[in-house]
Design a protein around this motif. Structure first.
Motif, PDB file in Angstrom:
ATOM      1  N   CYS A 181      63.325  32.597  24.593  1.00  0.00           N
ATOM      2  CA  CYS A 181      62.576  31.671  23.740  1.00  0.00           C
ATOM      3  C   CYS A 181      61.541  32.425  22.906  1.00  0.00           C
ATOM      4  N   ALA A 182      60.914  33.441  23.495  1.00  0.00           N
ATOM      5  CA  ALA A 182      59.968  34.259  22.739  1.00  0.00           C
ATOM      6  C   ALA A 182      60.683  34.992  21.607  1.00  0.00           C
ATOM      7  N   MET A 183      61.898  35.494  21.881  1.00  0.00           N
ATOM      8  CA  MET A 183      62.674  36.158  20.830  1.00  0.00           C
ATOM      9  C   MET A 183      62.999  35.187  19.696  1.00  0.00           C
ATOM     10  N   ALA A 184      63.396  33.959  20.052  1.00  0.00           N
ATOM     11  CA  ALA A 184      63.729  32.967  19.027  1.00  0.00           C
ATOM     12  C   ALA A 184      62.496  32.601  18.209  1.00  0.00           C
ATOM     13  N   ASN A 185      61.359  32.442  18.872  1.00  0.00           N
ATOM     14  CA  ASN A 185      60.125  32.097  18.167  1.00  0.00           C
ATOM     15  C   ASN A 185      59.708  33.228  17.232  1.00  0.00           C
ATOM     16  N   ALA A 186      59.790  34.468  17.723  1.00  0.00           N
ATOM     17  CA  ALA A 186      59.457  35.615  16.879  1.00  0.00           C
ATOM     18  C   ALA A 186      60.388  35.694  15.679  1.00  0.00           C
ATOM     19  N   GLY A 187      61.670  35.404  15.884  1.00  0.00           N
ATOM     20  CA  GLY A 187      62.632  35.435  14.791  1.00  0.00           C
ATOM     21  C   GLY A 187      62.298  34.427  13.708  1.00  0.00           C
ATOM     22  N   ARG A 188      61.825  33.242  14.109  1.00  0.00           N
ATOM     23  CA  ARG A 188      61.434  32.232  13.120  1.00  0.00           C
ATOM     24  C   ARG A 188      60.239  32.697  12.299  1.00  0.00           C
ATOM     25  N   HIS A 189      59.451  33.596  12.836  1.00  0.00           N
ATOM     26  CA  HIS A 189      58.257  34.079  12.136  1.00  0.00           C
ATOM     27  C   HIS A 189      58.453  35.478  11.550  1.00  0.00           C
ATOM     28  N   GLY A 190      59.712  35.890  11.396  1.00  0.00           N
ATOM     29  CA  GLY A 190      59.987  37.118  10.664  1.00  0.00           C
ATOM     30  C   GLY A 190      59.981  38.385  11.482  1.00  0.00           C
ATOM     31  N   VAL A 191      60.139  38.281  12.806  1.00  0.00           N
ATOM     32  CA  VAL A 191      60.206  39.481  13.651  1.00  0.00           C
ATOM     33  C   VAL A 191      61.510  39.437  14.431  1.00  0.00           C
ATOM     34  N   LEU A 192      62.382  40.413  14.178  1.00  0.00           N
ATOM     35  CA  LEU A 192      63.657  40.501  14.884  1.00  0.00           C
ATOM     36  C   LEU A 192      63.487  41.417  16.092  1.00  0.00           C
ATOM     37  N   VAL A 193      63.522  40.835  17.288  1.00  0.00           N
ATOM     38  CA  VAL A 193      63.461  41.612  18.526  1.00  0.00           C
ATOM     39  C   VAL A 193      64.886  41.717  19.055  1.00  0.00           C
ATOM     40  N   LYS A 194      65.369  42.936  19.262  1.00  0.00           N
ATOM     41  CA  LYS A 194      66.797  43.145  19.447  1.00  0.00           C
ATOM     42  C   LYS A 194      67.321  42.796  20.835  1.00  0.00           C
ATOM     43  N   SER A 195      66.464  42.676  21.849  1.00  0.00           N
ATOM     44  CA  SER A 195      66.937  42.317  23.184  1.00  0.00           C
ATOM     45  C   SER A 195      65.795  41.768  24.017  1.00  0.00           C
ATOM     46  N   ALA A 196      66.143  41.110  25.139  1.00  0.00           N
ATOM     47  CA  ALA A 196      65.123  40.590  26.049  1.00  0.00           C
ATOM     48  C   ALA A 196      64.333  41.728  26.690  1.00  0.00           C
ATOM     49  N   VAL A 197      64.997  42.854  26.923  1.00  0.00           N
ATOM     50  CA  VAL A 197      64.302  44.007  27.494  1.00  0.00           C
ATOM     51  C   VAL A 197      63.210  44.489  26.536  1.00  0.00           C
ATOM     52  N   VAL A 198      63.508  44.501  25.228  1.00  0.00           N
ATOM     53  CA  VAL A 198      62.513  44.911  24.235  1.00  0.00           C
ATOM     54  C   VAL A 198      61.352  43.924  24.211  1.00  0.00           C
ATOM     55  N   MET A 199      61.660  42.627  24.293  1.00  0.00           N
ATOM     56  CA  MET A 199      60.588  41.632  24.314  1.00  0.00           C
ATOM     57  C   MET A 199      59.669  41.852  25.504  1.00  0.00           C
ATOM     58  N   GLU A 200      60.239  42.225  26.636  1.00  0.00           N
ATOM     59  CA  GLU A 200      59.412  42.529  27.812  1.00  0.00           C
ATOM     60  C   GLU A 200      58.588  43.794  27.588  1.00  0.00           C
ATOM     61  N   GLN A 201      59.197  44.812  26.986  1.00  0.00           N
ATOM     62  CA  GLN A 201      58.512  46.090  26.775  1.00  0.00           C
ATOM     63  C   GLN A 201      57.329  45.959  25.822  1.00  0.00           C
ATOM     64  N   LEU A 202      57.450  45.099  24.823  1.00  0.00           N
ATOM     65  CA  LEU A 202      56.375  44.960  23.842  1.00  0.00           C
ATOM     66  C   LEU A 202      55.050  44.618  24.509  1.00  0.00           C
ATOM     67  N   GLY A 203      55.111  43.798  25.537  1.00  0.00           N
ATOM     68  CA  GLY A 203      53.895  43.396  26.216  1.00  0.00           C
ATOM     69  C   GLY A 203      53.252  44.496  27.029  1.00  0.00           C
ATOM     70  N   GLN A 204      53.980  45.591  27.269  1.00  0.00           N
ATOM     71  CA  GLN A 204      53.444  46.711  28.046  1.00  0.00           C
ATOM     72  C   GLN A 204      52.750  47.747  27.166  1.00  0.00           C
ATOM     73  N   THR A 205      52.743  47.516  25.850  1.00  0.00           N
ATOM     74  CA  THR A 205      52.190  48.492  24.916  1.00  0.00           C
ATOM     75  C   THR A 205      50.722  48.782  25.217  1.00  0.00           C
ATOM     76  N   SER A 206      50.389  50.069  25.324  1.00  0.00           N
ATOM     77  CA  SER A 206      48.999  50.471  25.557  1.00  0.00           C
ATOM     78  C   SER A 206      48.433  51.282  24.391  1.00  0.00           C
ATOM     79  N   ARG A 207      49.303  51.737  23.483  1.00  0.00           N
ATOM     80  CA  ARG A 207      48.847  52.511  22.320  1.00  0.00           C
ATOM     81  C   ARG A 207      49.817  52.280  21.179  1.00  0.00           C
ATOM     82  N   VAL A 208      49.293  52.060  19.987  1.00  0.00           N
ATOM     83  CA  VAL A 208      50.127  51.817  18.810  1.00  0.00           C
ATOM     84  C   VAL A 208      49.905  52.941  17.805  1.00  0.00           C
ATOM     85  N   ALA A 209      51.008  53.516  17.321  1.00  0.00           N
ATOM     86  CA  ALA A 209      50.951  54.573  16.309  1.00  0.00           C
ATOM     87  C   ALA A 209      51.614  54.060  15.032  1.00  0.00           C
TER      88      ALA A 209
END
Length: 465
Positions: free
Chosen positions: A121-149
């Motif tokens: 559902c998070a992937m579908a919501n992100a897609g409606r707002h212009g963000v293509l997340v390629k898998s559920a694993v990626v959606m989970e990983q995004l929340g673990q981000t501790s540093r952005v480059a």
């Protein structure tokens, strides 16, 4: 240059190295090939992407690790509950009912549904707002981000040179529009990217350009022409004048310190003004960097192939303290891996071919969709389709909310399963009640995950982090 993502031209002279994929701005260019095709920088970039993708550890959801073992254990326990009491002389009918009830209430249906609905559902919501997340694993990983480059050109900036400063010199008698009109008239026949930026600025202001005669262009120096009987030259200050006067030199230095590419305008050989050209910063860049710094608790990082002066000027403008400039693709990969060695979960945002290896090496690679190259879009784990930087903190916050819902669902599912199993083992759970409890827990966790389909889940994402 495609590999360093410099949007502004770089002068090359005899003996300089030129990367494959470099665009020649003007004039004839003779290049000696020093390496075979499989050893070009572009070929090595593709090889680095393949290597990084193959060695990148995929995060597995907790439930995926235990599901198979749990299912085997559940079946084994069901058989034991049926066989052992019979060996001790128990009646067949109540023993069979208890074993059947146990198998139903201990089934991990609710546990399985606890994980995927929130992430999907998070992937579908992100897609409606212009963000293509390629898998559920990626959606989970995004929340673990501790540093952005971030990459610079085309990511934090728009990737197109634009006129940023107009500085008529004292004594020239010119106003801003006069200086721009004069420079644009000379640059109009030119194909140089800086010339196009000057002409575009004049058009935006509605300035009428005078016709020119005797136009000429010298690669690496500038252009010259006659405008209304006056000889005008436009180009690099260091090339047009061997000895800049102190006032002119001070203005040139100030513009360069601000990260501008400086263009000098001469009228009959006398300096009359300076133009500062820069790659325009995206409108939401500073706010995005600030939001991500607050969200992760660490300042963002700038990794760019551009020159250190321009990189430092942009970093200061948007609030980035850690700047790595003049990087080639392998250097970006090394920087990402160095952060990962320190325990950081790195999300890299980029758009160019030179970003692809680092995107593959990062914990999560995010590509800008409109300006991104094919290789970058294929390599990235997520794509910002509309090139809205503000979507990055929003999707990370949405991922974190999805992870919290997964944890909540697992607690709900485990509570139902544990309670129902205990009741069944104590002999007080009728089969219909066990079925109702099992199906009810499955429906509850499923509906809980569906909450992330609402638009309010995205709108609240930045504040919910």
């Amino acid at each position: 240059i495609t590999l360093t993502t410099r949007v502004l031209p770089v002068a090359k002279t005899v003996g300089d190295e030129v990367f494959a994929g470099t665009s020649n701005g003007g004039g004839a260019l003779r290049v000696r090939v020093s390496r075979p095709a499989q050893e070009t920088v572009v070929a090595r970039i593709v090889a680095m992407v393949e290597q990084a993708s193959a060695t990148k550890a995929t995060t597995q959801l907790f439930i995926e690790k235990i599901e198979q073992r749990y299912s085997i254990g559940m079946v084994a326990a069901t058989v034991a509950l049926f066989v052992i009491p019979l060996l001790w002389g128990a009646d067949l009918r109540p023993t069979l009912l208890r074993a059947m009830t146990f198998m139903i209430v201990a089934s991990p249906c609710a546990v399985v549904l606890a994980t995927m609905p929130p992430l999907l559902c998070a992937m579908a919501n992100a897609g409606r707002h212009g963000v293509l997340v390629k898998s559920a694993v990626v959606m989970e990983q995004l929340g673990q981000t501790s540093r952005v480059a971030f990459d610079k050109t085309g990511t934090l900036t728009e990737g197109t040179p634009q006129l940023a400063d107009i500085r008529p010199l004292t004594g020239s008698g010119l106003r801003d529009d006069d200086l721009l009109r004069l420079a644009a008239a000379v640059e109009y026949p030119s194909e140089h990217p800086l010339g196009r930026a000057v002409v575009a600025a004049a058009r935006d202001r509605g300035l009428a350009l005078a016709p020119v005669r005797e136009f000429g262009s010298t690669p690496g120096v500038g252009v010259h022409a006659t405008v209304a009987g006056v000889r005008v030259a436009v180009g690099a200050p260091a090339r047009l004048l061997a000895d800049l006067t102190c006032p002119t030199a001070a203005v040139v230095s100030a513009l360069e310190e601000a990260g501008r590419t400086v263009v000098l305008v001469l009228r009959d050989g006398v300096p009359v003004g300076l133009l500062g050209i820069a790659d325009r910063l995206r409108a939401d860049a500073a706010a995005t960097v600030a939001a991500l710094s607050t969200m992760t608790g660490a300042t963002a990082l700038l990794l760019t192939g551009d020159n250190p002066r321009a990189a430092a000027a942009l970093a200061t403008e948007i609030g980035i303290d850690d700047v790595r400039a003049g990087l080639l693709p392998q250097d970006k990969v090394d920087a990402v891996r160095a952060l990962q060695a320190q325990g950081e979960r790195v999300a890299l945002v980029g758009d160019g071919v030179n970003d692809a290896p680092a995107l593959a090496a990062a914990h999560t690679g995010i590509a800008m969709g409109k300006a991104g190259s094919d290789l970058t879009l294929d390599t990235a784990d997520a794509v910002i389709v509309r090139d809205e930087l503000a979507s990055i903190p929003a999707v990370i916050a949405l991922s974190r909310r999805a992870r919290r819902l997964v944890a909540t669902n697992l607690v709900i599912a485990a509570t139902f399963i544990t309670g129902l199993v205990i009741l069944d083992l104590l002999g007080h759970l009728p089969l219909p009640l066990g079925v109702a409890g099992h199906e009810g827990s499955t429906v509850i966790v499923g509906l809980n995950g569906l909450r992330l389909l609402r638009n309010t889940a995205w709108q609240r994402a930045p504040a919910d982090s």
